[in-house]
Design a protein around this motif. Structure first.
Motif, PDB file in Angstrom:
ATOM      1  N   GLU A   1      -3.860   2.788   1.904  1.00  0.00           N
ATOM      2  CA  GLU A   1      -3.687   2.944   0.455  1.00  0.00           C
ATOM      3  C   GLU A   1      -4.576   3.888  -0.222  1.00  0.00           C
TER       4      GLU A   1
ATOM      5  N   TRP B   1      -1.128   1.532  -5.001  1.00  0.00           N
ATOM      6  CA  TRP B   1      -0.189   0.228  -4.782  1.00  0.00           C
ATOM      7  C   TRP B   1       1.165   0.278  -5.419  1.00  0.00           C
TER       8      TRP B   1
ATOM      9  N   PRO C   1       1.018  -1.173   0.110  1.00  0.00           N
ATOM     10  CA  PRO C   1      -0.135  -0.194  -0.060  1.00  0.00           C
ATOM     11  C   PRO C   1       0.767   1.087   0.170  1.00  0.00           C
TER      12      PRO C   1
END
Length: 114
Positions: A69, A85, A47
Protein backbone atom coordinates in the motif's frame (compact mmCIF):
# COMPACT_ATOMS: atom_id res chain seq x y z
CA UNK A 1 -43.35 24.40 2.59
CA UNK A 2 -40.10 25.82 1.17
CA UNK A 3 -38.58 25.84 4.64
CA UNK A 4 -39.50 22.18 5.14
CA UNK A 5 -37.98 21.24 1.78
CA UNK A 6 -34.80 23.21 2.51
CA UNK A 7 -34.47 21.61 5.95
CA UNK A 8 -34.94 18.14 4.48
CA UNK A 9 -32.37 18.80 1.73
CA UNK A 10 -29.83 20.02 4.27
CA UNK A 11 -30.45 17.02 6.52
CA UNK A 12 -29.99 14.57 3.62
CA UNK A 13 -26.79 16.32 2.53
CA UNK A 14 -25.36 16.27 6.05
CA UNK A 15 -26.35 12.62 6.48
CA UNK A 16 -24.62 11.61 3.24
CA UNK A 17 -21.49 13.57 4.10
CA UNK A 18 -21.45 12.22 7.65
CA UNK A 19 -21.87 8.69 6.33
CA UNK A 20 -18.85 9.04 4.05
CA UNK A 21 -16.77 10.68 6.76
CA UNK A 22 -17.77 7.97 9.22
CA UNK A 23 -16.14 5.47 6.87
CA UNK A 24 -12.76 7.16 7.27
CA UNK A 25 -10.98 5.55 10.23
CA UNK A 26 -9.28 7.66 12.83
CA UNK A 27 -6.33 6.84 15.03
CA UNK A 28 -4.77 8.48 18.05
CA UNK A 29 -1.97 10.94 17.30
CA UNK A 30 1.35 9.13 16.94
CA UNK A 31 -0.30 5.69 16.64
CA UNK A 32 2.37 3.29 15.30
CA UNK A 33 1.60 2.50 11.67
CA UNK A 34 2.28 -1.22 12.28
CA UNK A 35 -0.55 -1.29 14.85
CA UNK A 36 -2.92 0.78 12.69
CA UNK A 37 -2.21 -1.47 9.70
CA UNK A 38 -3.42 -4.52 11.64
CA UNK A 39 -6.58 -2.65 12.62
CA UNK A 40 -7.26 -1.62 9.01
CA UNK A 41 -6.91 -5.20 7.77
CA UNK A 42 -9.16 -6.46 10.58
CA UNK A 43 -11.84 -3.89 9.65
CA UNK A 44 -11.86 -4.99 6.00
CA UNK A 45 -9.62 -2.33 4.44
CA UNK A 46 -7.51 -3.59 1.53
CA UNK A 47 -4.07 -2.29 0.51
CA UNK A 48 -4.06 -0.34 -2.77
CA UNK A 49 -0.88 -0.77 -4.80
CA UNK A 50 -0.48 2.60 -6.54
CA UNK A 51 3.09 3.80 -6.05
CA UNK A 52 3.80 7.27 -7.41
CA UNK A 53 5.66 7.42 -10.71
CA UNK A 54 9.34 6.77 -10.13
CA UNK A 55 8.96 5.62 -6.51
CA UNK A 56 10.78 2.41 -5.72
CA UNK A 57 11.11 1.24 -2.16
CA UNK A 58 14.70 0.53 -1.23
CA UNK A 59 15.05 -3.11 -0.22
CA UNK A 60 16.42 -2.18 3.22
CA UNK A 61 13.72 0.44 3.97
CA UNK A 62 11.59 -0.93 6.84
CA UNK A 63 8.81 1.62 6.20
CA UNK A 64 7.57 0.01 3.01
CA UNK A 65 8.97 -3.53 3.18
CA UNK A 66 6.04 -5.93 2.91
CA UNK A 67 3.58 -3.05 2.55
CA UNK A 68 2.16 -2.99 -0.98
CA UNK A 69 0.00 0.00 0.00
CA UNK A 70 3.06 2.29 0.00
CA UNK A 71 2.47 5.24 -2.33
CA UNK A 72 5.66 7.13 -1.52
CA UNK A 73 8.24 7.63 1.22
CA UNK A 74 10.62 10.55 1.58
CA UNK A 75 14.29 9.73 1.72
CA UNK A 76 15.13 12.75 3.85
CA UNK A 77 13.64 15.06 6.44
CA UNK A 78 11.02 13.50 8.69
CA UNK A 79 10.80 10.31 6.66
CA UNK A 80 7.20 10.97 5.63
CA UNK A 81 5.26 8.16 3.92
CA UNK A 82 1.85 7.80 2.31
CA UNK A 83 -0.01 4.49 2.49
CA UNK A 84 -3.23 3.91 0.51
CA UNK A 85 -6.21 1.73 1.51
CA UNK A 86 -9.65 0.97 0.07
CA UNK A 87 -12.96 -0.30 1.45
CA UNK A 88 -16.45 -0.13 -0.06
CA UNK A 89 -15.47 2.42 -2.71
CA UNK A 90 -13.71 4.72 -0.24
CA UNK A 91 -9.96 5.20 -0.71
CA UNK A 92 -7.91 6.73 2.10
CA UNK A 93 -4.32 7.86 2.48
CA UNK A 94 -2.57 7.26 5.78
CA UNK A 95 0.26 9.74 6.31
CA UNK A 96 3.15 8.93 8.62
CA UNK A 97 6.46 10.27 9.86
CA UNK A 98 9.47 8.36 11.11
CA UNK A 99 12.13 6.37 9.35
CA UNK A 100 12.37 3.24 11.51
CA UNK A 101 8.99 3.06 13.22
CA UNK A 102 6.52 5.31 11.38
CA UNK A 103 3.66 6.85 13.32
CA UNK A 104 0.42 8.25 11.92
CA UNK A 105 0.11 12.00 11.50
CA UNK A 106 -3.11 12.11 9.49
CA UNK A 107 -5.71 10.05 7.62
CA UNK A 108 -7.22 11.74 4.58
CA UNK A 109 -9.78 10.79 1.99
CA UNK A 110 -8.26 10.12 -1.43
CA UNK A 111 -11.54 9.37 -3.24
CA UNK A 112 -15.10 8.11 -2.85
CA UNK A 113 -15.91 10.16 0.20
CA UNK A 114 -18.48 12.51 -1.27
Amino acid sequence: MKALFASTAIFVTISLCSSALAQIPSFPKDEPYAKARKILVKKGWKPVHEPEDGFVCQKDDPRCKGRPETVNCAGTGLGNCIFRWKRKGVVIDVLTVGETKPVITEVTCHSGCS
